[in-house]
Scaffold this motif. Structure first.
Motif, PDB file in Angstrom:
ATOM      1  N   HIS A 111      15.254 -13.809  15.882  1.00  0.00           N
ATOM      2  CA  HIS A 111      14.926 -14.574  14.675  1.00  0.00           C
ATOM      3  C   HIS A 111      15.157 -13.730  13.431  1.00  0.00           C
ATOM      4  CE1 HIS A 111      12.490 -16.837  11.748  1.00  0.00           C
ATOM      5  NE2 HIS A 111      12.727 -17.881  12.536  1.00  0.00           N
ATOM      6  N   ARG A 112      14.806 -12.433  13.488  1.00  0.00           N
ATOM      7  CA  ARG A 112      15.012 -11.540  12.338  1.00  0.00           C
ATOM      8  C   ARG A 112      16.497 -11.314  12.051  1.00  0.00           C
ATOM      9  NH1 ARG A 112      10.692  -8.663  14.820  1.00  0.00           N
ATOM     10  NH2 ARG A 112      12.154  -7.163  15.755  1.00  0.00           N
ATOM     11  N   ALA A 113      17.338 -11.531  13.059  1.00  0.00           N
ATOM     12  CA  ALA A 113      18.775 -11.312  12.878  1.00  0.00           C
ATOM     13  C   ALA A 113      19.479 -12.485  12.222  1.00  0.00           C
ATOM     14  CB  ALA A 113      19.427 -11.024  14.233  1.00  0.00           C
ATOM     15  N   LEU A 114      18.884 -13.667  12.283  1.00  0.00           N
ATOM     16  CA  LEU A 114      19.570 -14.897  11.883  1.00  0.00           C
ATOM     17  C   LEU A 114      19.259 -15.310  10.456  1.00  0.00           C
ATOM     18  CD1 LEU A 114      19.104 -16.970  15.143  1.00  0.00           C
ATOM     19  CD2 LEU A 114      21.296 -16.263  14.179  1.00  0.00           C
ATOM     20  N   ARG A 115      20.272 -15.822   9.802  1.00  0.00           N
ATOM     21  CA  ARG A 115      20.042 -16.483   8.518  1.00  0.00           C
ATOM     22  C   ARG A 115      19.205 -17.736   8.748  1.00  0.00           C
ATOM     23  NH1 ARG A 115      26.223 -15.718   7.488  1.00  0.00           N
ATOM     24  NH2 ARG A 115      26.230 -13.785   6.283  1.00  0.00           N
ATOM     25  N   PRO A 116      18.470 -18.195   7.734  1.00  0.00           N
ATOM     26  CA  PRO A 116      17.746 -19.461   7.904  1.00  0.00           C
ATOM     27  C   PRO A 116      18.696 -20.577   8.337  1.00  0.00           C
ATOM     28  CG  PRO A 116      17.022 -18.346   5.916  1.00  0.00           C
ATOM     29  CD  PRO A 116      18.199 -17.555   6.434  1.00  0.00           C
ATOM     30  N   GLY A 117      18.344 -21.249   9.406  1.00  0.00           N
ATOM     31  CA  GLY A 117      19.197 -22.297   9.947  1.00  0.00           C
ATOM     32  C   GLY A 117      20.203 -21.807  10.965  1.00  0.00           C
ATOM     33  N   GLY A 118      20.287 -20.484  11.166  1.00  0.00           N
ATOM     34  CA  GLY A 118      21.214 -19.946  12.161  1.00  0.00           C
ATOM     35  C   GLY A 118      20.812 -20.337  13.571  1.00  0.00           C
ATOM     36  N   ARG A 119      21.776 -20.307  14.469  1.00  0.00           N
ATOM     37  CA  ARG A 119      21.536 -20.761  15.843  1.00  0.00           C
ATOM     38  C   ARG A 119      21.416 -19.591  16.808  1.00  0.00           C
ATOM     39  NH1 ARG A 119      25.777 -25.802  16.771  1.00  0.00           N
ATOM     40  NH2 ARG A 119      24.560 -27.409  15.713  1.00  0.00           N
ATOM     41  N   LEU A 120      20.495 -19.729  17.725  1.00  0.00           N
ATOM     42  CA  LEU A 120      20.361 -18.805  18.852  1.00  0.00           C
ATOM     43  C   LEU A 120      20.716 -19.556  20.124  1.00  0.00           C
ATOM     44  CD1 LEU A 120      19.320 -16.252  20.401  1.00  0.00           C
ATOM     45  CD2 LEU A 120      17.064 -17.345  20.382  1.00  0.00           C
ATOM     46  N   LEU A 121      21.513 -18.923  20.991  1.00  0.00           N
ATOM     47  CA  LEU A 121      21.782 -19.459  22.317  1.00  0.00           C
ATOM     48  C   LEU A 121      21.240 -18.470  23.338  1.00  0.00           C
ATOM     49  CD1 LEU A 121      23.062 -21.703  24.015  1.00  0.00           C
ATOM     50  CD2 LEU A 121      25.190 -20.373  24.015  1.00  0.00           C
ATOM     51  N   LEU A 122      20.422 -18.996  24.224  1.00  0.00           N
ATOM     52  CA  LEU A 122      19.784 -18.202  25.267  1.00  0.00           C
ATOM     53  C   LEU A 122      20.253 -18.721  26.618  1.00  0.00           C
ATOM     54  CD1 LEU A 122      17.568 -16.167  26.203  1.00  0.00           C
ATOM     55  CD2 LEU A 122      15.933 -18.042  25.981  1.00  0.00           C
ATOM     56  N   ALA A 123      20.870 -17.858  27.416  1.00  0.00           N
ATOM     57  CA  ALA A 123      21.316 -18.233  28.757  1.00  0.00           C
ATOM     58  C   ALA A 123      20.663 -17.291  29.758  1.00  0.00           C
ATOM     59  CB  ALA A 123      22.833 -18.154  28.864  1.00  0.00           C
ATOM     60  N   GLU A 124      19.935 -17.868  30.708  1.00  0.00           N
ATOM     61  CA  GLU A 124      19.142 -17.076  31.639  1.00  0.00           C
ATOM     62  C   GLU A 124      19.209 -17.662  33.044  1.00  0.00           C
ATOM     63  OE1 GLU A 124      16.528 -14.294  31.629  1.00  0.00           O
ATOM     64  OE2 GLU A 124      18.247 -13.862  30.351  1.00  0.00           O
ATOM     65  N   THR A 153      20.072 -24.048  38.849  1.00  0.00           N
ATOM     66  CA  THR A 153      20.950 -23.851  37.703  1.00  0.00           C
ATOM     67  C   THR A 153      20.431 -22.823  36.720  1.00  0.00           C
ATOM     68  OG1 THR A 153      19.923 -25.615  36.418  1.00  0.00           O
ATOM     69  CG2 THR A 153      21.722 -26.238  37.874  1.00  0.00           C
ATOM     70  N   GLN A 154      21.374 -22.297  35.926  1.00  0.00           N
ATOM     71  CA  GLN A 154      21.014 -21.461  34.793  1.00  0.00           C
ATOM     72  C   GLN A 154      20.205 -22.271  33.782  1.00  0.00           C
ATOM     73  OE1 GLN A 154      25.213 -20.657  33.961  1.00  0.00           O
ATOM     74  NE2 GLN A 154      24.620 -18.524  33.614  1.00  0.00           N
ATOM     75  N   ILE A 155      19.498 -21.542  32.946  1.00  0.00           N
ATOM     76  CA  ILE A 155      18.792 -22.149  31.830  1.00  0.00           C
ATOM     77  C   ILE A 155      19.594 -21.853  30.565  1.00  0.00           C
ATOM     78  CG2 ILE A 155      16.664 -22.184  30.467  1.00  0.00           C
ATOM     79  CD1 ILE A 155      15.246 -21.069  32.995  1.00  0.00           C
ATOM     80  N   TRP A 156      20.034 -22.906  29.892  1.00  0.00           N
ATOM     81  CA  TRP A 156      20.723 -22.776  28.606  1.00  0.00           C
ATOM     82  C   TRP A 156      19.862 -23.445  27.543  1.00  0.00           C
ATOM     83  CZ3 TRP A 156      25.631 -20.573  27.717  1.00  0.00           C
ATOM     84  CH2 TRP A 156      26.329 -20.167  28.874  1.00  0.00           C
ATOM     85  N   LEU A 157      19.415 -22.666  26.574  1.00  0.00           N
ATOM     86  CA  LEU A 157      18.595 -23.185  25.483  1.00  0.00           C
ATOM     87  C   LEU A 157      19.211 -22.794  24.152  1.00  0.00           C
ATOM     88  CD1 LEU A 157      15.019 -22.226  26.776  1.00  0.00           C
ATOM     89  CD2 LEU A 157      16.038 -24.508  26.772  1.00  0.00           C
ATOM     90  N   ARG A 158      19.274 -23.761  23.268  1.00  0.00           N
ATOM     91  CA  ARG A 158      19.747 -23.490  21.899  1.00  0.00           C
ATOM     92  C   ARG A 158      18.646 -23.829  20.924  1.00  0.00           C
ATOM     93  NH1 ARG A 158      24.562 -27.019  19.740  1.00  0.00           N
ATOM     94  NH2 ARG A 158      22.831 -28.450  19.377  1.00  0.00           N
ATOM     95  N   ALA A 159      18.486 -23.001  19.895  1.00  0.00           N
ATOM     96  CA  ALA A 159      17.423 -23.214  18.915  1.00  0.00           C
ATOM     97  C   ALA A 159      17.924 -22.784  17.542  1.00  0.00           C
ATOM     98  CB  ALA A 159      16.174 -22.443  19.308  1.00  0.00           C
ATOM     99  N   ARG A 160      17.222 -23.260  16.529  1.00  0.00           N
ATOM    100  CA  ARG A 160      17.599 -22.965  15.157  1.00  0.00           C
ATOM    101  C   ARG A 160      16.506 -22.133  14.478  1.00  0.00           C
ATOM    102  NH1 ARG A 160      21.626 -25.258  12.291  1.00  0.00           N
ATOM    103  NH2 ARG A 160      21.856 -26.938  13.808  1.00  0.00           N
ATOM    104  N   GLU A 198       7.152 -20.212  19.261  1.00  0.00           N
ATOM    105  CA  GLU A 198       6.214 -19.223  18.741  1.00  0.00           C
ATOM    106  C   GLU A 198       6.922 -18.156  17.913  1.00  0.00           C
ATOM    107  OE1 GLU A 198       4.209 -17.783  22.194  1.00  0.00           O
ATOM    108  OE2 GLU A 198       2.872 -19.526  22.344  1.00  0.00           O
ATOM    109  N   ALA A 199       8.194 -17.906  18.192  1.00  0.00           N
ATOM    110  CA  ALA A 199       8.976 -16.928  17.434  1.00  0.00           C
ATOM    111  C   ALA A 199       9.510 -17.492  16.127  1.00  0.00           C
ATOM    112  CB  ALA A 199      10.127 -16.407  18.282  1.00  0.00           C
ATOM    113  N   GLY A 200       9.287 -18.782  15.869  1.00  0.00           N
ATOM    114  CA  GLY A 200       9.722 -19.392  14.622  1.00  0.00           C
ATOM    115  C   GLY A 200      10.955 -20.253  14.712  1.00  0.00           C
ATOM    116  N   PHE A 201      11.407 -20.539  15.932  1.00  0.00           N
ATOM    117  CA  PHE A 201      12.587 -21.380  16.102  1.00  0.00           C
ATOM    118  C   PHE A 201      12.199 -22.860  16.157  1.00  0.00           C
ATOM    119  CE2 PHE A 201      14.098 -17.310  17.703  1.00  0.00           C
ATOM    120  CZ  PHE A 201      15.363 -17.235  17.138  1.00  0.00           C
ATOM    121  N   THR A 202      13.109 -23.697  15.722  1.00  0.00           N
ATOM    122  CA  THR A 202      12.925 -25.143  15.767  1.00  0.00           C
ATOM    123  C   THR A 202      14.135 -25.776  16.467  1.00  0.00           C
ATOM    124  OG1 THR A 202      14.011 -25.452  13.617  1.00  0.00           O
ATOM    125  CG2 THR A 202      11.621 -25.096  13.607  1.00  0.00           C
ATOM    126  N   ASP A 203      14.075 -27.089  16.635  1.00  0.00           N
ATOM    127  CA  ASP A 203      15.180 -27.839  17.234  1.00  0.00           C
ATOM    128  C   ASP A 203      15.615 -27.199  18.558  1.00  0.00           C
ATOM    129  OD1 ASP A 203      17.100 -29.823  17.500  1.00  0.00           O
ATOM    130  OD2 ASP A 203      18.598 -28.733  16.322  1.00  0.00           O
TER     131      ASP A 203
END
Length: 240
Positions: free
Chosen positions: A142-155, A231-238, A189-194
């Motif tokens: 979250h600290r790395a992203l600009r406001p509105g930036g996307r994170l993709l988590l694959a686990e 299956t893998q878990i793929w999550l995207r958040a903003r 909890e880390a501040g991501f939405t969507d």
């Protein structure tokens, strides 16, 4: 114990031996065709889900040998990768130079990085389960992203906690597994939405043979039903 586990992650390329280091350097290529295909298809998912256009910026946390970061740079993305293991970063830099790829790699603990909210997108691919404090990793993303930036988590799914025991016994590395529900909660909890989950299947082509036509129709439903197990878990958040 936490310090021992982190040291094991740092030491992994050395402990893996020369054969292991060859595997690390060649990834995603040079393996069984099905495994290489899976890696490359996953990279296609990364491009699509993060909407990575030439000129956009990407940071990969827990980048390992940096193969995803390097492929993104080949696509024209301004890409940076961070990993706790200096030897992994040396491999990533050497492979980038060998390939003529303009990507930046730095050693750093992805639980504590503060990258100044300067990236359009962040990727944590097959890495979060190596941390005993996933909430710290997501906070760093979250600290790395600009406001509105996307994170993709694959686990991998929760079974990694058991399937990874061999690696823990051999190398001392952390091998945890998380449920989608827990990861979604940690993201919020880390501040991501969507926060959205995406489902994949076995990543293969189907011929026109009757049995394969039936499998083509049935597999998406079957895999969605069995997603908690296979299956893998793929999550995207903003980032908020």
């Amino acid at each position: 114990m936490a310090d021992q586990r982190k040291q094991a992650e740092i030491d992994y390329p050395r402990v893996a031996g020369e054969e292991g280091r060859r595997w690390i350097r060649s990834k995603p290529f040079g393996h069984h065709p099905r495994e290489t295909a899976r890696f490359l298809i996953d990279f296609g998912y990364v491009l699509q889900l993060l909407d990575l256009h030439a000129g956009s910026s990407l940071v990969e946390l827990g980048c390992g040998s940096g193969w995803m970061t390097r492929l993104a740079a080949r696509h024209g993305v301004r890409a940076e990768g961070y990993d706790i293991s200096p030897e992994m970063i040396e491999i990533a830099r050497a492979e980038a130079e060998r390939e003529g790829v303009d990507a930046t790699f730095e050693a750093g603990d992805f639980e504590t990085l503060d990258l100044g909210r300067r990236f359009d997108a962040a990727l944590i691919y097959d890495a979060l389960h190596h941390s005993e404090r996933p909430e710290l990793v997501l906070a760093a993303a979250h600290r790395a992203l600009r406001p509105g930036g996307r994170l993709l988590l694959a686990e991998p799914n929760w079974k990694q906690r058991f399937q990874g025991r061999g690696a823990t016994d051999a190398y001392g590395t952390t091998e945890l597994g998380h449920s989608p529900r827990r990861l979604k909660r940690l993201l919020r909890e880390a501040g991501f939405t969507d926060v959205r989950r995406f489902h994949n299947n076995r990543k293969r082509l189907f011929s026109n043979a009757p049995a394969e036509t039936l499998a083509h129709v049935a597999e998406p439903l079957v895999y969605r039903l069995l997603a908690p197990f296979w299956t893998q878990i793929w999550l995207r958040a903003r980032a908020g």
